[in-house]
Scaffold this motif. Structure first.
Motif, PDB file in Angstrom:
ATOM      1  N   HIS A   1       0.848  -1.187   0.000  1.00  0.00           N
ATOM      2  CA  HIS A   1       0.000   0.000   0.000  1.00  0.00           C
ATOM      3  C   HIS A   1       0.883   1.236   0.000  1.00  0.00           C
ATOM      4  CE1 HIS A   1      -3.860  -1.967   0.446  1.00  0.00           C
ATOM      5  NE2 HIS A   1      -3.308  -2.781   1.320  1.00  0.00           N
ATOM      6  N   SER A   2       0.408   2.260  -0.697  1.00  0.00           N
ATOM      7  CA  SER A   2       1.152   3.509  -0.786  1.00  0.00           C
ATOM      8  C   SER A   2       0.228   4.663  -0.412  1.00  0.00           C
ATOM      9  CB  SER A   2       1.689   3.705  -2.208  1.00  0.00           C
ATOM     10  OG  SER A   2       2.518   4.836  -2.270  1.00  0.00           O
ATOM     11  N   PHE A   3       0.739   5.570   0.384  1.00  0.00           N
ATOM     12  CA  PHE A   3      -0.027   6.740   0.795  1.00  0.00           C
ATOM     13  C   PHE A   3       0.671   7.985   0.265  1.00  0.00           C
ATOM     14  CE2 PHE A   3      -2.281   3.853   3.207  1.00  0.00           C
ATOM     15  CZ  PHE A   3      -3.255   4.448   4.001  1.00  0.00           C
ATOM     16  N   TYR A   4      -0.090   9.035   0.104  1.00  0.00           N
ATOM     17  CA  TYR A   4       0.546  10.305  -0.220  1.00  0.00           C
ATOM     18  C   TYR A   4      -0.158  11.422   0.523  1.00  0.00           C
ATOM     19  CZ  TYR A   4      -3.077  11.130  -3.804  1.00  0.00           C
ATOM     20  OH  TYR A   4      -4.250  11.333  -4.472  1.00  0.00           O
ATOM     21  N   MET A   5       0.517  12.545   0.613  1.00  0.00           N
ATOM     22  CA  MET A   5       0.120  13.609   1.530  1.00  0.00           C
ATOM     23  C   MET A   5      -0.535  14.792   0.808  1.00  0.00           C
ATOM     24  SD  MET A   5       1.125  12.663   4.627  1.00  0.00           S
ATOM     25  CE  MET A   5       1.401  14.189   5.554  1.00  0.00           C
ATOM     26  N   LYS A   6      -0.989  14.571  -0.424  1.00  0.00           N
ATOM     27  CA  LYS A   6      -1.464  15.665  -1.264  1.00  0.00           C
ATOM     28  C   LYS A   6      -2.460  16.584  -0.561  1.00  0.00           C
ATOM     29  CE  LYS A   6      -3.709  16.581  -5.690  1.00  0.00           C
ATOM     30  NZ  LYS A   6      -4.328  15.996  -6.884  1.00  0.00           N
TER      31      LYS A   6
ATOM     32  N   PHE B   1       1.136  18.109   1.876  1.00  0.00           N
ATOM     33  CA  PHE B   1       0.913  18.445   0.462  1.00  0.00           C
ATOM     34  C   PHE B   1       1.912  17.781  -0.498  1.00  0.00           C
ATOM     35  CE2 PHE B   1      -0.464  22.249   2.956  1.00  0.00           C
ATOM     36  CZ  PHE B   1      -1.830  22.008   2.859  1.00  0.00           C
ATOM     37  N   ASN B   2       2.776  16.908   0.008  1.00  0.00           N
ATOM     38  CA  ASN B   2       3.735  16.219  -0.860  1.00  0.00           C
ATOM     39  C   ASN B   2       2.993  15.140  -1.645  1.00  0.00           C
ATOM     40  OD1 ASN B   2       5.803  14.557  -1.919  1.00  0.00           O
ATOM     41  ND2 ASN B   2       7.183  15.159  -0.282  1.00  0.00           N
ATOM     42  N   GLU B   3       3.187  15.121  -2.963  1.00  0.00           N
ATOM     43  CA  GLU B   3       2.468  14.171  -3.810  1.00  0.00           C
ATOM     44  C   GLU B   3       3.258  12.901  -4.099  1.00  0.00           C
ATOM     45  OE1 GLU B   3       0.284  15.749  -7.098  1.00  0.00           O
ATOM     46  OE2 GLU B   3       0.015  17.694  -6.138  1.00  0.00           O
ATOM     47  N   ASN B   4       4.453  12.770  -3.514  1.00  0.00           N
ATOM     48  CA  ASN B   4       5.215  11.540  -3.712  1.00  0.00           C
ATOM     49  C   ASN B   4       4.538  10.385  -2.977  1.00  0.00           C
ATOM     50  OD1 ASN B   4       7.177  12.924  -5.140  1.00  0.00           O
ATOM     51  ND2 ASN B   4       8.427  13.310  -3.322  1.00  0.00           N
TER      52      ASN B   4
END
Length: 88
Positions: free
Chosen positions: A18-23, A50-53
């Motif tokens: 699973h991958s999460f992002y902080m957008k 707000f990081n989209e990585n």
């Protein structure tokens, strides 16, 4: 942000990467990736707002717990530690 005693627990139907992002997240988080045996499998510390990585679990997991950044260090959480929770 959240209170120190608050977090968000994600329970997935399957064990997988699973991958999460902080957008859309406005404050930094520690993200604990937890396997089906309720053991901490990996930790992403201080994920930035707000990081989209994509932030990957690195290994297959069933649960993800998000808490305020820094708490995994405050609580001395390490890979291999076991968590527990009650379903409400």
């Amino acid at each position: 942000g959240m209170e120190t005693n608050q977090g968000m627990l994600f329970i997935f139907p399957d064990v997988a990467m699973h991958s999460f992002y902080m957008k859309n997240t406005e404050f930094p988080l520690d993200i604990l990736f937890i396997d089906e045996d309720l053991k901490v499998a990996s930790i992403q510390k201080n994920a930035q707002p707000f990081n989209e990585n994509g932030l990957s679990s690195i290994v297959p997991v069933k649960y993800v717990l998000e808490v305020n950044a820094g708490l995994s260090d405050t609580w001395f959480v390490e890979v291999g530690d076991r968590i527990s929770f009650e379903r409400l």
